[in-house]
Design a protein around this motif. Structure first.
Motif, PDB file in Angstrom:
ATOM      1  N   PRO A 116      71.451 -77.366   3.732  1.00 46.94           N
ATOM      2  CA  PRO A 116      70.487 -76.267   3.825  1.00 46.94           C
ATOM      3  C   PRO A 116      70.234 -75.595   2.487  1.00 46.94           C
ATOM      4  CG  PRO A 116      72.610 -75.595   4.714  1.00 46.94           C
ATOM      5  CD  PRO A 116      72.715 -77.060   4.429  1.00 46.94           C
ATOM      6  N   LYS A 117      69.012 -75.101   2.316  1.00 38.06           N
ATOM      7  CA  LYS A 117      68.633 -74.342   1.115  1.00 38.06           C
ATOM      8  C   LYS A 117      67.795 -73.137   1.528  1.00 38.06           C
ATOM      9  CE  LYS A 117      69.046 -77.708  -2.572  1.00 38.06           C
ATOM     10  NZ  LYS A 117      68.617 -77.992  -3.946  1.00 38.06           N
ATOM     11  N   VAL A 118      67.925 -72.076   0.736  1.00 43.94           N
ATOM     12  CA  VAL A 118      67.199 -70.831   0.985  1.00 43.94           C
ATOM     13  C   VAL A 118      65.939 -70.818   0.129  1.00 43.94           C
ATOM     14  CG1 VAL A 118      67.315 -68.306   0.908  1.00 43.94           C
ATOM     15  CG2 VAL A 118      69.358 -69.633   1.482  1.00 43.94           C
ATOM     16  N   ILE A 119      64.823 -70.398   0.724  1.00 46.78           N
ATOM     17  CA  ILE A 119      63.559 -70.327   0.002  1.00 46.78           C
ATOM     18  C   ILE A 119      62.951 -68.939   0.157  1.00 46.78           C
ATOM     19  CG2 ILE A 119      63.111 -72.792   0.334  1.00 46.78           C
ATOM     20  CD1 ILE A 119      61.048 -71.942   2.509  1.00 46.78           C
ATOM     21  N   ASP A 120      61.817 -68.753  -0.527  1.00 44.59           N
ATOM     22  CA  ASP A 120      60.950 -67.582  -0.400  1.00 44.59           C
ATOM     23  C   ASP A 120      61.645 -66.282  -0.792  1.00 44.59           C
ATOM     24  OD1 ASP A 120      58.841 -65.963   0.011  1.00 44.59           O
ATOM     25  OD2 ASP A 120      58.502 -66.485   2.110  1.00 44.59           O
ATOM     26  N   PHE A 121      61.696 -66.060  -2.092  1.00 44.83           N
ATOM     27  CA  PHE A 121      62.242 -64.805  -2.615  1.00 44.83           C
ATOM     28  C   PHE A 121      61.110 -63.847  -2.993  1.00 44.83           C
ATOM     29  CE2 PHE A 121      65.892 -67.456  -2.853  1.00 44.83           C
ATOM     30  CZ  PHE A 121      66.980 -66.614  -2.791  1.00 44.83           C
TER      31      PHE A 121
ATOM     32  N   THR B 126      77.906 -71.820   4.347  1.00 41.70           N
ATOM     33  CA  THR B 126      77.029 -72.294   3.275  1.00 41.70           C
ATOM     34  C   THR B 126      76.051 -71.217   2.833  1.00 41.70           C
ATOM     35  OG1 THR B 126      77.175 -74.569   4.100  1.00 41.70           O
ATOM     36  CG2 THR B 126      75.332 -74.050   2.653  1.00 41.70           C
ATOM     37  N   LEU B 127      75.383 -70.577   3.791  1.00 40.54           N
ATOM     38  CA  LEU B 127      74.379 -69.565   3.452  1.00 40.54           C
ATOM     39  C   LEU B 127      75.019 -68.298   2.903  1.00 40.54           C
ATOM     40  CD1 LEU B 127      71.859 -69.926   6.428  1.00 40.54           C
ATOM     41  CD2 LEU B 127      71.774 -70.966   4.150  1.00 40.54           C
ATOM     42  N   ALA B 128      76.178 -67.916   3.434  1.00 43.94           N
ATOM     43  CA  ALA B 128      76.854 -66.719   2.919  1.00 43.94           C
ATOM     44  C   ALA B 128      77.250 -66.918   1.456  1.00 43.94           C
ATOM     45  CB  ALA B 128      78.084 -66.406   3.770  1.00 43.94           C
TER      46      ALA B 128
END
Length: 442
Positions: free
Chosen positions: A151-156, A121-123
Motif C-alpha cells: 500500500p501507498k498513501v497519495i493526495d497530500f 504499514t500506514l501508521a
C-alpha cells in the motif's frame, strides 16, 4: 478501476509526459496516466482551465512545495511539476492497483490479520510524514492505493505544516472528507496536531475490516453533527474482536486520548505476532491478496504490429473499463473483442503468423480466489536450447517491426516511438515477483 481513453479535448503531452489515458477526475482537475521519455509511468494531475485563477495557482504551488518535502517508501513520490504552466500540472509516481475503497467494495472487508498489517504499514508511513513536520489531513480509503509492492498513501493536497495556523482556505471553511474527519477538524479548530491523522487512520482501518465508516448519515449536515457530538460513539459494528480496543482508542473524541502512531504500530505488530507470524510475512500476505495482476499498464503500452500480407488480423477496439472483480471472464458474442481482466487495448492488432497453422495455447485455469492469482505461471512455450527462463522472459520478439500508430491528430505517416522496452521490463519484474512469492516458505 477504470482507465478511459483520452477525449479529443485532452492534451496528448504535458511537460514531456506522453498522456495515455484518463485515470480519474475530481472537483479541481483531471488525472491522466502518462509516461516520461525514459519510460517511467506517472499519474499526471492537471488543474481544470475553468477554475485556474491566482488563488488556485497559489494553492497548487503550495501542494507542489509540500510534496517536494515528503519522502518515504509508502508515499507516492513527486516526479515533476509546473504550477506556472497553462494549465498547471504535477506528475507523481503511478501506483498500479485499486484503492482501498474499491478493493473492499469488490472483494469484501479484510480479516483481522490483514487489517493489522495494513495498520502497521500506514501508521509507519504517517509517522515518517509527521517527522517531516507535516500532517496529511485527508487520509481516507480512496487515498490508499494497493499496489504490487504494497500500500501507498497519495493526495497530500490538504497537507499542512504541523502546528501551523496558516491556511489558504477561507475563514470558517472546513476542508476534508467528513466520514474520516476527526471532531476537532470538523469544528475548524487550529492548529491541528498529529492526532488528526491517527483518527483518520482509525477510520480507514475500520472501513478496511467492516466496509463502513465510523459515522453514517443520509446528509452531510447530520454526518457533521454525529462527528462533533461527543455523546455519539462511532459505529464499530462488525469489527474483529482483536481490533476493537485499538479502533476504540484511535477514534476517541478527544485528541489527547488517541494513541501515538508508534503505539499503533506496536499494537498491530502484537496482533500479528500473536498469530504466529512475523510482520514481514503478514505484509507479504496483504500484498499478495490485494495487488491486482499487472495487466493494465502493459496492455496499454503494447505496440501495434502491421499485419503481414495474406494474414488475418483480429482488431481490438478501445475498451475502457478495467473490471474490478477477478472472477471468470464473461462469454462474448461471436466476433466481439474480448475485454481482458486488468487492462484494455487501443486498436491493437495481433496477426496470425504467415504460413503457420495457429496453435491453441495451453489452457491455464483462472482461480476465483484472489490469493491464488499470484501462484507460479508456467509458460506454454519452452525457451530455445541453451537459453535460461529469465533470459527468454526478458528477450523481446525481434521478428516483427516495433511500430505504433501516429500521434492523435497526425497524418499517420510518422510512427510514434516504441514503448515495448518499458512494458517488457515491467513484465519481467512481475514474473520475478511471482516466482519469488511461489518459492517463499511464508
Amino acid at each position: 478501476m477504470q482507465i478511459a481513453p483520452l477525449s479529443p479535448d485532452d492534451p496528448s503531452e504535458l511537460g514531456g509526459y506522453e498522456l495515455l489515458g484518463r485515470i480519474g477526475q475530481g472537483g479541481m482537475g483531471q488525472v491522466y496516466l502518462g509516461e516520461s521519455p525514459g519510460g517511467e509511468p506517472a499519474a499526471v494531475k492537471v488543474i481544470k482551465p475553468s477554475i485556474v485563477d491566482s488563488e488556485t495557482r497559489l494553492r497548487f504551488a503550495q501542494e507542489v512545495e509540500i510534496l517536494k518535502t515528503i519522502w518515504g517508501a509508502r508515499i507516492a513520490a513527486l516526479l515533476d511539476a509546473d504550477p506556472e504552466a497553462d494549465p498547471p500540472w504535477l506528475a507523481t509516481e503511478y501506483v498500479e492497483g485499486l484503492d482501498l475503497s474499491r478493493h473492499v467494495a469488490s472483494h469484501g472487508p479484510l480479516d483481522a490479520l490483514l487489517t493489522a498489517s495494513l495498520g502497521a504499514t500506514l501508521a509507519e508511513a504517517l509517522a515518517t510524514v509527521h517527522k517531516q513536520g507535516l500532517l496529511h489531513r485527508d487520509l481516507k480509503p480512496a487515498n490508499v492505493l494497493l499496489g504490487p509492492n504494497g500500500p501507498k498513501v497519495i493526495d497530500f493536497g490538504l497537507a499542512v505544516f504541523a502546528e501551523s495556523s496558516v491556511s489558504l482556505t477561507a475563514a470558517n471553511t472546513v476542508v476534508g472528507t467528513p466520514s474520516c474527519m476527526p471532531p476537532e477538524q470538523a469544528n475548524g479548530e487550529k492548529p491541528l496536531t498529529p492526532a488528526v491523522d491517527v483518527y483518520a487512520l482509525g477510520a480507514v482501518l475500520l472501513f478496511a475490516s467492516t466496509g463502513h465508516a465510523p459515522y453514517r448519515a443520509d446528509n452531510i449536515h447530520l454526518l457533521f453533527h454525529q462527528v462533533v457530538d461527543a455523546s455519539i460513539s462511532p459505529d464499530l459494528s462488525g469489527a474483529p474482536e482483536e481490533l476493537m480496543s485499538l479502533l476504540t482508542a484511535m477514534l476517541a473524541h478527544q485528541p489527547q486520548d488517541r494513541p501515538a502512531l508508534d503505539d499503533v504500530v506496536r499494537r498491530c505488530r502484537g496482533l500479528i505476532e500473536a498469530r504466529g507470524l512475523k510482520v514481514t510475512q503478514a505484509r507479504r500476505r496483504l500484498t499478495n491478496f490485494t495487488a491486482a495482476p499487472a495487466h493494465v499498464l502493459d496492455d496499454l503500452l503494447a505496440v501495434d504490429h502491421p499485419a503481414p500480407p495474406g494474414s488475418t488480423a483480429r482488431p481490438h477496439t478501445g475498451a475502457v473499463e478495467v473490471p474490478a472483480g477477478r472472477g471468470e471472464p464473461e462469454a462474448l458474442a461471436p466476433g466481439a473483442a474480448r475485454q481482458e481482466p486488468g487492462g484494455f487495448r487501443l486498436n491493437r492488432q495481433e496477426p496470425e503468423p504467415p504460413h503457420t497453422p495457429p496453435m491453441p495455447p495451453a489452457p491455464v485455469p483462472r482461480p476465483t480466489d484472489p490469493r491464488l492469482l499470484f501462484a507460479r505461471i508456467d509458460t506454454s512455450t519452452p525457451p530455445p536450447a541453451g537459453t535460461t527462463t529469465d533470459e527468454a522472459a526478458a528477450k523481446p520478439d525481434r521478428s516483427r517491426p516495433l511500430t505504433r500508430p501516429a500521434a492523435r491528430g497526425g497524418t499517420g505517416s510518422t510512427p510514434r516511438r516504441s514503448l515495448r522496452h518499458s512494458a517488457q521490463a515491467r513484465i519481467t519484474a512481475q514474473r520475478l515477483r511471482e516466482a519469488y512469492a511461489a518459492n517463499s516458505p511464508f
